[in-house]
Scaffold this active site. Structure first.
Site, PDB file in Angstrom:
ATOM      1  N   LYS A   1      53.310 -30.178  11.319  1.00 49.36           N
ATOM      2  CA  LYS A   1      53.673 -31.291  12.173  1.00 49.36           C
ATOM      3  C   LYS A   1      54.123 -32.494  11.333  1.00 49.36           C
ATOM      4  O   LYS A   1      54.700 -33.440  11.835  1.00 49.36           O
ATOM      5  CB  LYS A   1      52.463 -31.730  13.024  1.00 49.36           C
ATOM      6  CG  LYS A   1      51.802 -30.615  13.790  1.00 49.36           C
ATOM      7  CD  LYS A   1      50.480 -31.127  14.409  1.00 49.36           C
ATOM      8  CE  LYS A   1      49.684 -29.965  14.949  1.00 49.36           C
ATOM      9  NZ  LYS A   1      48.309 -30.386  15.295  1.00 49.36           N
ATOM     10  N   GLY A   2      53.831 -32.432  10.050  1.00 46.58           N
ATOM     11  CA  GLY A   2      53.977 -33.607   9.193  1.00 46.58           C
ATOM     12  C   GLY A   2      55.361 -34.211   9.110  1.00 46.58           C
ATOM     13  O   GLY A   2      55.513 -35.404   8.844  1.00 46.58           O
TER      14      GLY A   2
ATOM     15  N   GLU B   1      60.605 -31.811   4.961  1.00 51.28           N
ATOM     16  CA  GLU B   1      59.167 -31.735   4.742  1.00 51.28           C
ATOM     17  C   GLU B   1      58.591 -33.136   4.552  1.00 51.28           C
ATOM     18  O   GLU B   1      59.286 -34.060   4.118  1.00 51.28           O
ATOM     19  CB  GLU B   1      58.914 -30.838   3.509  1.00 51.28           C
ATOM     20  CG  GLU B   1      57.493 -30.713   3.034  1.00 51.28           C
ATOM     21  CD  GLU B   1      56.529 -30.064   4.017  1.00 51.28           C
ATOM     22  OE1 GLU B   1      56.499 -30.466   5.184  1.00 51.28           O
ATOM     23  OE2 GLU B   1      55.752 -29.180   3.586  1.00 51.28           O
ATOM     24  N   ASP B   2      57.316 -33.278   4.873  1.00 52.47           N
ATOM     25  CA  ASP B   2      56.669 -34.587   4.695  1.00 52.47           C
ATOM     26  C   ASP B   2      56.343 -34.874   3.232  1.00 52.47           C
ATOM     27  O   ASP B   2      56.632 -35.944   2.724  1.00 52.47           O
ATOM     28  CB  ASP B   2      55.398 -34.691   5.556  1.00 52.47           C
ATOM     29  CG  ASP B   2      54.423 -33.524   5.368  1.00 52.47           C
ATOM     30  OD1 ASP B   2      54.733 -32.578   4.601  1.00 52.47           O
ATOM     31  OD2 ASP B   2      53.347 -33.549   5.990  1.00 52.47           O
TER      32      ASP B   2
ATOM     33  N   ASP C   1      53.372 -31.153  -2.629  1.00 54.27           N
ATOM     34  CA  ASP C   1      52.164 -31.344  -3.422  1.00 54.27           C
ATOM     35  C   ASP C   1      52.175 -30.304  -4.546  1.00 54.27           C
ATOM     36  O   ASP C   1      52.806 -30.510  -5.575  1.00 54.27           O
ATOM     37  CB  ASP C   1      50.976 -31.215  -2.466  1.00 54.27           C
ATOM     38  CG  ASP C   1      49.646 -31.556  -3.081  1.00 54.27           C
ATOM     39  OD1 ASP C   1      49.594 -32.468  -3.915  1.00 54.27           O
ATOM     40  OD2 ASP C   1      48.643 -30.912  -2.733  1.00 54.27           O
TER      41      ASP C   1
ATOM     42  N   PHE D   1      45.720 -39.201  -1.809  1.00 54.96           N
ATOM     43  CA  PHE D   1      45.849 -38.544  -0.514  1.00 54.96           C
ATOM     44  C   PHE D   1      46.382 -39.561   0.484  1.00 54.96           C
ATOM     45  O   PHE D   1      45.739 -40.562   0.773  1.00 54.96           O
ATOM     46  CB  PHE D   1      44.523 -37.966  -0.042  1.00 54.96           C
ATOM     47  CG  PHE D   1      44.710 -37.050   1.121  1.00 54.96           C
ATOM     48  CD1 PHE D   1      45.057 -35.722   0.927  1.00 54.96           C
ATOM     49  CD2 PHE D   1      44.603 -37.531   2.431  1.00 54.96           C
ATOM     50  CE1 PHE D   1      45.280 -34.885   2.010  1.00 54.96           C
ATOM     51  CE2 PHE D   1      44.838 -36.694   3.510  1.00 54.96           C
ATOM     52  CZ  PHE D   1      45.163 -35.376   3.296  1.00 54.96           C
ATOM     53  N   VAL D   2      47.572 -39.315   0.995  1.00 56.80           N
ATOM     54  CA  VAL D   2      48.221 -40.292   1.862  1.00 56.80           C
ATOM     55  C   VAL D   2      48.235 -39.845   3.318  1.00 56.80           C
ATOM     56  O   VAL D   2      48.177 -38.655   3.628  1.00 56.80           O
ATOM     57  CB  VAL D   2      49.665 -40.598   1.388  1.00 56.80           C
ATOM     58  CG1 VAL D   2      49.652 -41.391   0.106  1.00 56.80           C
ATOM     59  CG2 VAL D   2      50.480 -39.320   1.217  1.00 56.80           C
TER      60      VAL D   2
ATOM     61  N   ASP E   1      48.626 -36.401   8.114  1.00 54.83           N
ATOM     62  CA  ASP E   1      47.307 -36.543   8.724  1.00 54.83           C
ATOM     63  C   ASP E   1      46.160 -36.425   7.727  1.00 54.83           C
ATOM     64  O   ASP E   1      46.317 -35.895   6.620  1.00 54.83           O
ATOM     65  CB  ASP E   1      47.105 -35.445   9.765  1.00 54.83           C
ATOM     66  CG  ASP E   1      46.864 -34.071   9.116  1.00 54.83           C
ATOM     67  OD1 ASP E   1      47.715 -33.669   8.293  1.00 54.83           O
ATOM     68  OD2 ASP E   1      45.840 -33.434   9.388  1.00 54.83           O
TER      69      ASP E   1
ATOM     70  N   ARG F   1      48.513 -39.553  12.088  1.00 52.40           N
ATOM     71  CA  ARG F   1      49.934 -39.158  12.021  1.00 52.40           C
ATOM     72  C   ARG F   1      50.836 -40.221  12.625  1.00 52.40           C
ATOM     73  O   ARG F   1      52.001 -40.337  12.271  1.00 52.40           O
ATOM     74  CB  ARG F   1      50.161 -37.846  12.782  1.00 52.40           C
ATOM     75  CG  ARG F   1      49.554 -36.615  12.139  1.00 52.40           C
ATOM     76  CD  ARG F   1      50.110 -35.366  12.822  1.00 52.40           C
ATOM     77  NE  ARG F   1      49.334 -34.175  12.522  1.00 52.40           N
ATOM     78  CZ  ARG F   1      49.480 -33.415  11.444  1.00 52.40           C
ATOM     79  NH1 ARG F   1      50.376 -33.725  10.543  1.00 52.40           N
ATOM     80  NH2 ARG F   1      48.728 -32.339  11.273  1.00 52.40           N
TER      81      ARG F   1
HETATM   82  P1  IMP Z   1      51.918 -27.763  -1.109  1.00 47.07           P
HETATM   83  O1  IMP Z   1      52.131 -26.340  -0.740  1.00 47.07           O
HETATM   84  O2  IMP Z   1      50.707 -27.950  -1.974  1.00 47.07           O
HETATM   85  O3  IMP Z   1      53.131 -28.441  -1.682  1.00 47.07           O
HETATM   86  O4  IMP Z   1      51.473 -28.426   0.231  1.00 47.07           O
HETATM   87  C1  IMP Z   1      52.171 -29.369   0.903  1.00 47.07           C
HETATM   88  C2  IMP Z   1      51.422 -29.646   2.201  1.00 47.07           C
HETATM   89  O5  IMP Z   1      50.091 -30.114   1.940  1.00 47.07           O
HETATM   90  C3  IMP Z   1      52.107 -30.750   2.962  1.00 47.07           C
HETATM   91  O6  IMP Z   1      53.050 -30.241   3.855  1.00 47.07           O
HETATM   92  C4  IMP Z   1      50.940 -31.416   3.671  1.00 47.07           C
HETATM   93  O7  IMP Z   1      50.697 -30.770   4.889  1.00 47.07           O
HETATM   94  C5  IMP Z   1      49.762 -31.204   2.782  1.00 47.07           C
HETATM   95  N1  IMP Z   1      49.493 -32.383   1.937  1.00 47.07           N
HETATM   96  C6  IMP Z   1      49.621 -32.480   0.602  1.00 47.07           C
HETATM   97  N2  IMP Z   1      49.291 -33.694   0.153  1.00 47.07           N
HETATM   98  C7  IMP Z   1      48.960 -34.417   1.247  1.00 47.07           C
HETATM   99  C8  IMP Z   1      48.540 -35.793   1.430  1.00 47.07           C
HETATM  100  O8  IMP Z   1      48.405 -36.607   0.505  1.00 47.07           O
HETATM  101  N3  IMP Z   1      48.301 -36.165   2.718  1.00 47.07           N
HETATM  102  C9  IMP Z   1      48.440 -35.321   3.779  1.00 47.07           C
HETATM  103  N4  IMP Z   1      48.830 -34.039   3.649  1.00 47.07           N
HETATM  104  C10 IMP Z   1      49.083 -33.596   2.396  1.00 47.07           C
HETATM  105 MG    MG Z   2      52.780 -29.960   5.934  1.00 46.83          MG
END
Ligand code: IMP
Ligand code: MG
Length: 172
Positions: free
Chosen positions: A42-43, A97-98, A101, A150-151, A157, A163
């Site tokens: 949903k991000g 994408e939001d 990470d 962590f944002v 969220d 959100r």
């Molecule tokens: P990745 O596979 O580790 O790159 O994961 C990315 C996903 O982790 C994002 O789409 C978010 O849903 C979640 N995520 C990573 N960091 C944060 C954060 O700081 N706040 C909220 N959601 C996060």
């Molecule tokens: Mg996400």
């Protein structure tokens, strides 16, 4: 409701201005082409809406909902809860994408969507935490690179809350 202290990292005006810059870059790169924006739920919803509003190309919107299986930090296996609705064969796709990470989610989705034979596929992310990356993955369009915090807000969220904040914040 218990009041908590949310610090502002990126305010609404900064978000709006930066997204306008990304949109100009996208228009420049996709002159006259139709673009399929695929938002990851949903991000991405706020970023997706703001980006789509400003692009003057013909734009199609689609969405995917994915989640990590428990233990994804080590396996990188992603579960698709909702797939795209329309074919992307021969289309120019931008995944929206939001935040990136570790990079695992988008690496998986990128490979998954490539199998559907788009003409091209790129990534637009509002935020990126480069220091957290465990797989090499760079977005084509990045709003802001941030430190390892962590944002929340603007789609992101914490436990499904925050959100709807109109800015990017963090909890102290
Ligand atoms: P990745 O596979 O580790 O790159 O994961 C990315 C996903 O982790 C994002 O789409 C978010 O849903 C979640 N995520 C990573 N960091 C944060 C954060 O700081 N706040 C909220 N959601 C996060
Ligand atoms: Mg996400």
């Amino acid at each position: 409701m218990k009041s908590i202290d949310i610090k502002v990292l990126i305010d609404a005006k900064q978000l709006e201005e930066r997204i306008k810059e990304l949109e100009k870059q996208i228009e420049e790169d996709y002159k006259g082409k139709e673009i399929v924006l695929i938002g990851l739920l949903k991000g991405s919803i706020m970023f997706m809406a703001e980006l789509a509003k400003n692009i003057t190309n013909d734009v199609q919107l689609d969405f995917m909902d994915v989640s990590s299986y428990a233990g994804t930090e080590s396996t990188g296996i992603i579960k698709i809860n909702k797939d795209i609705r329309d074919s992307v064969e021969g289309k120019d796709v931008i995944i929206v994408e939001d935040i990136i990470d570790t990079g695992r989610t988008l690496t998986y989705i990128l490979e998954y969507l490539k199998q559907k034979s788009p003409n091209s596929i790129k990534i637009a992310t509002l935020l990126s935490k480069p220091s957290r990356r465990v797989v090499k993955l760079d977005a084509d369009y990045t709003g802001f690179e941030i430190e390892d915090k962590f944002v929340i807000g603007y789609g992101l969220d914490y436990d499904e809350k925050y959100r709807n904040l109109p800015y990017i914040g963090y909890l102290e």
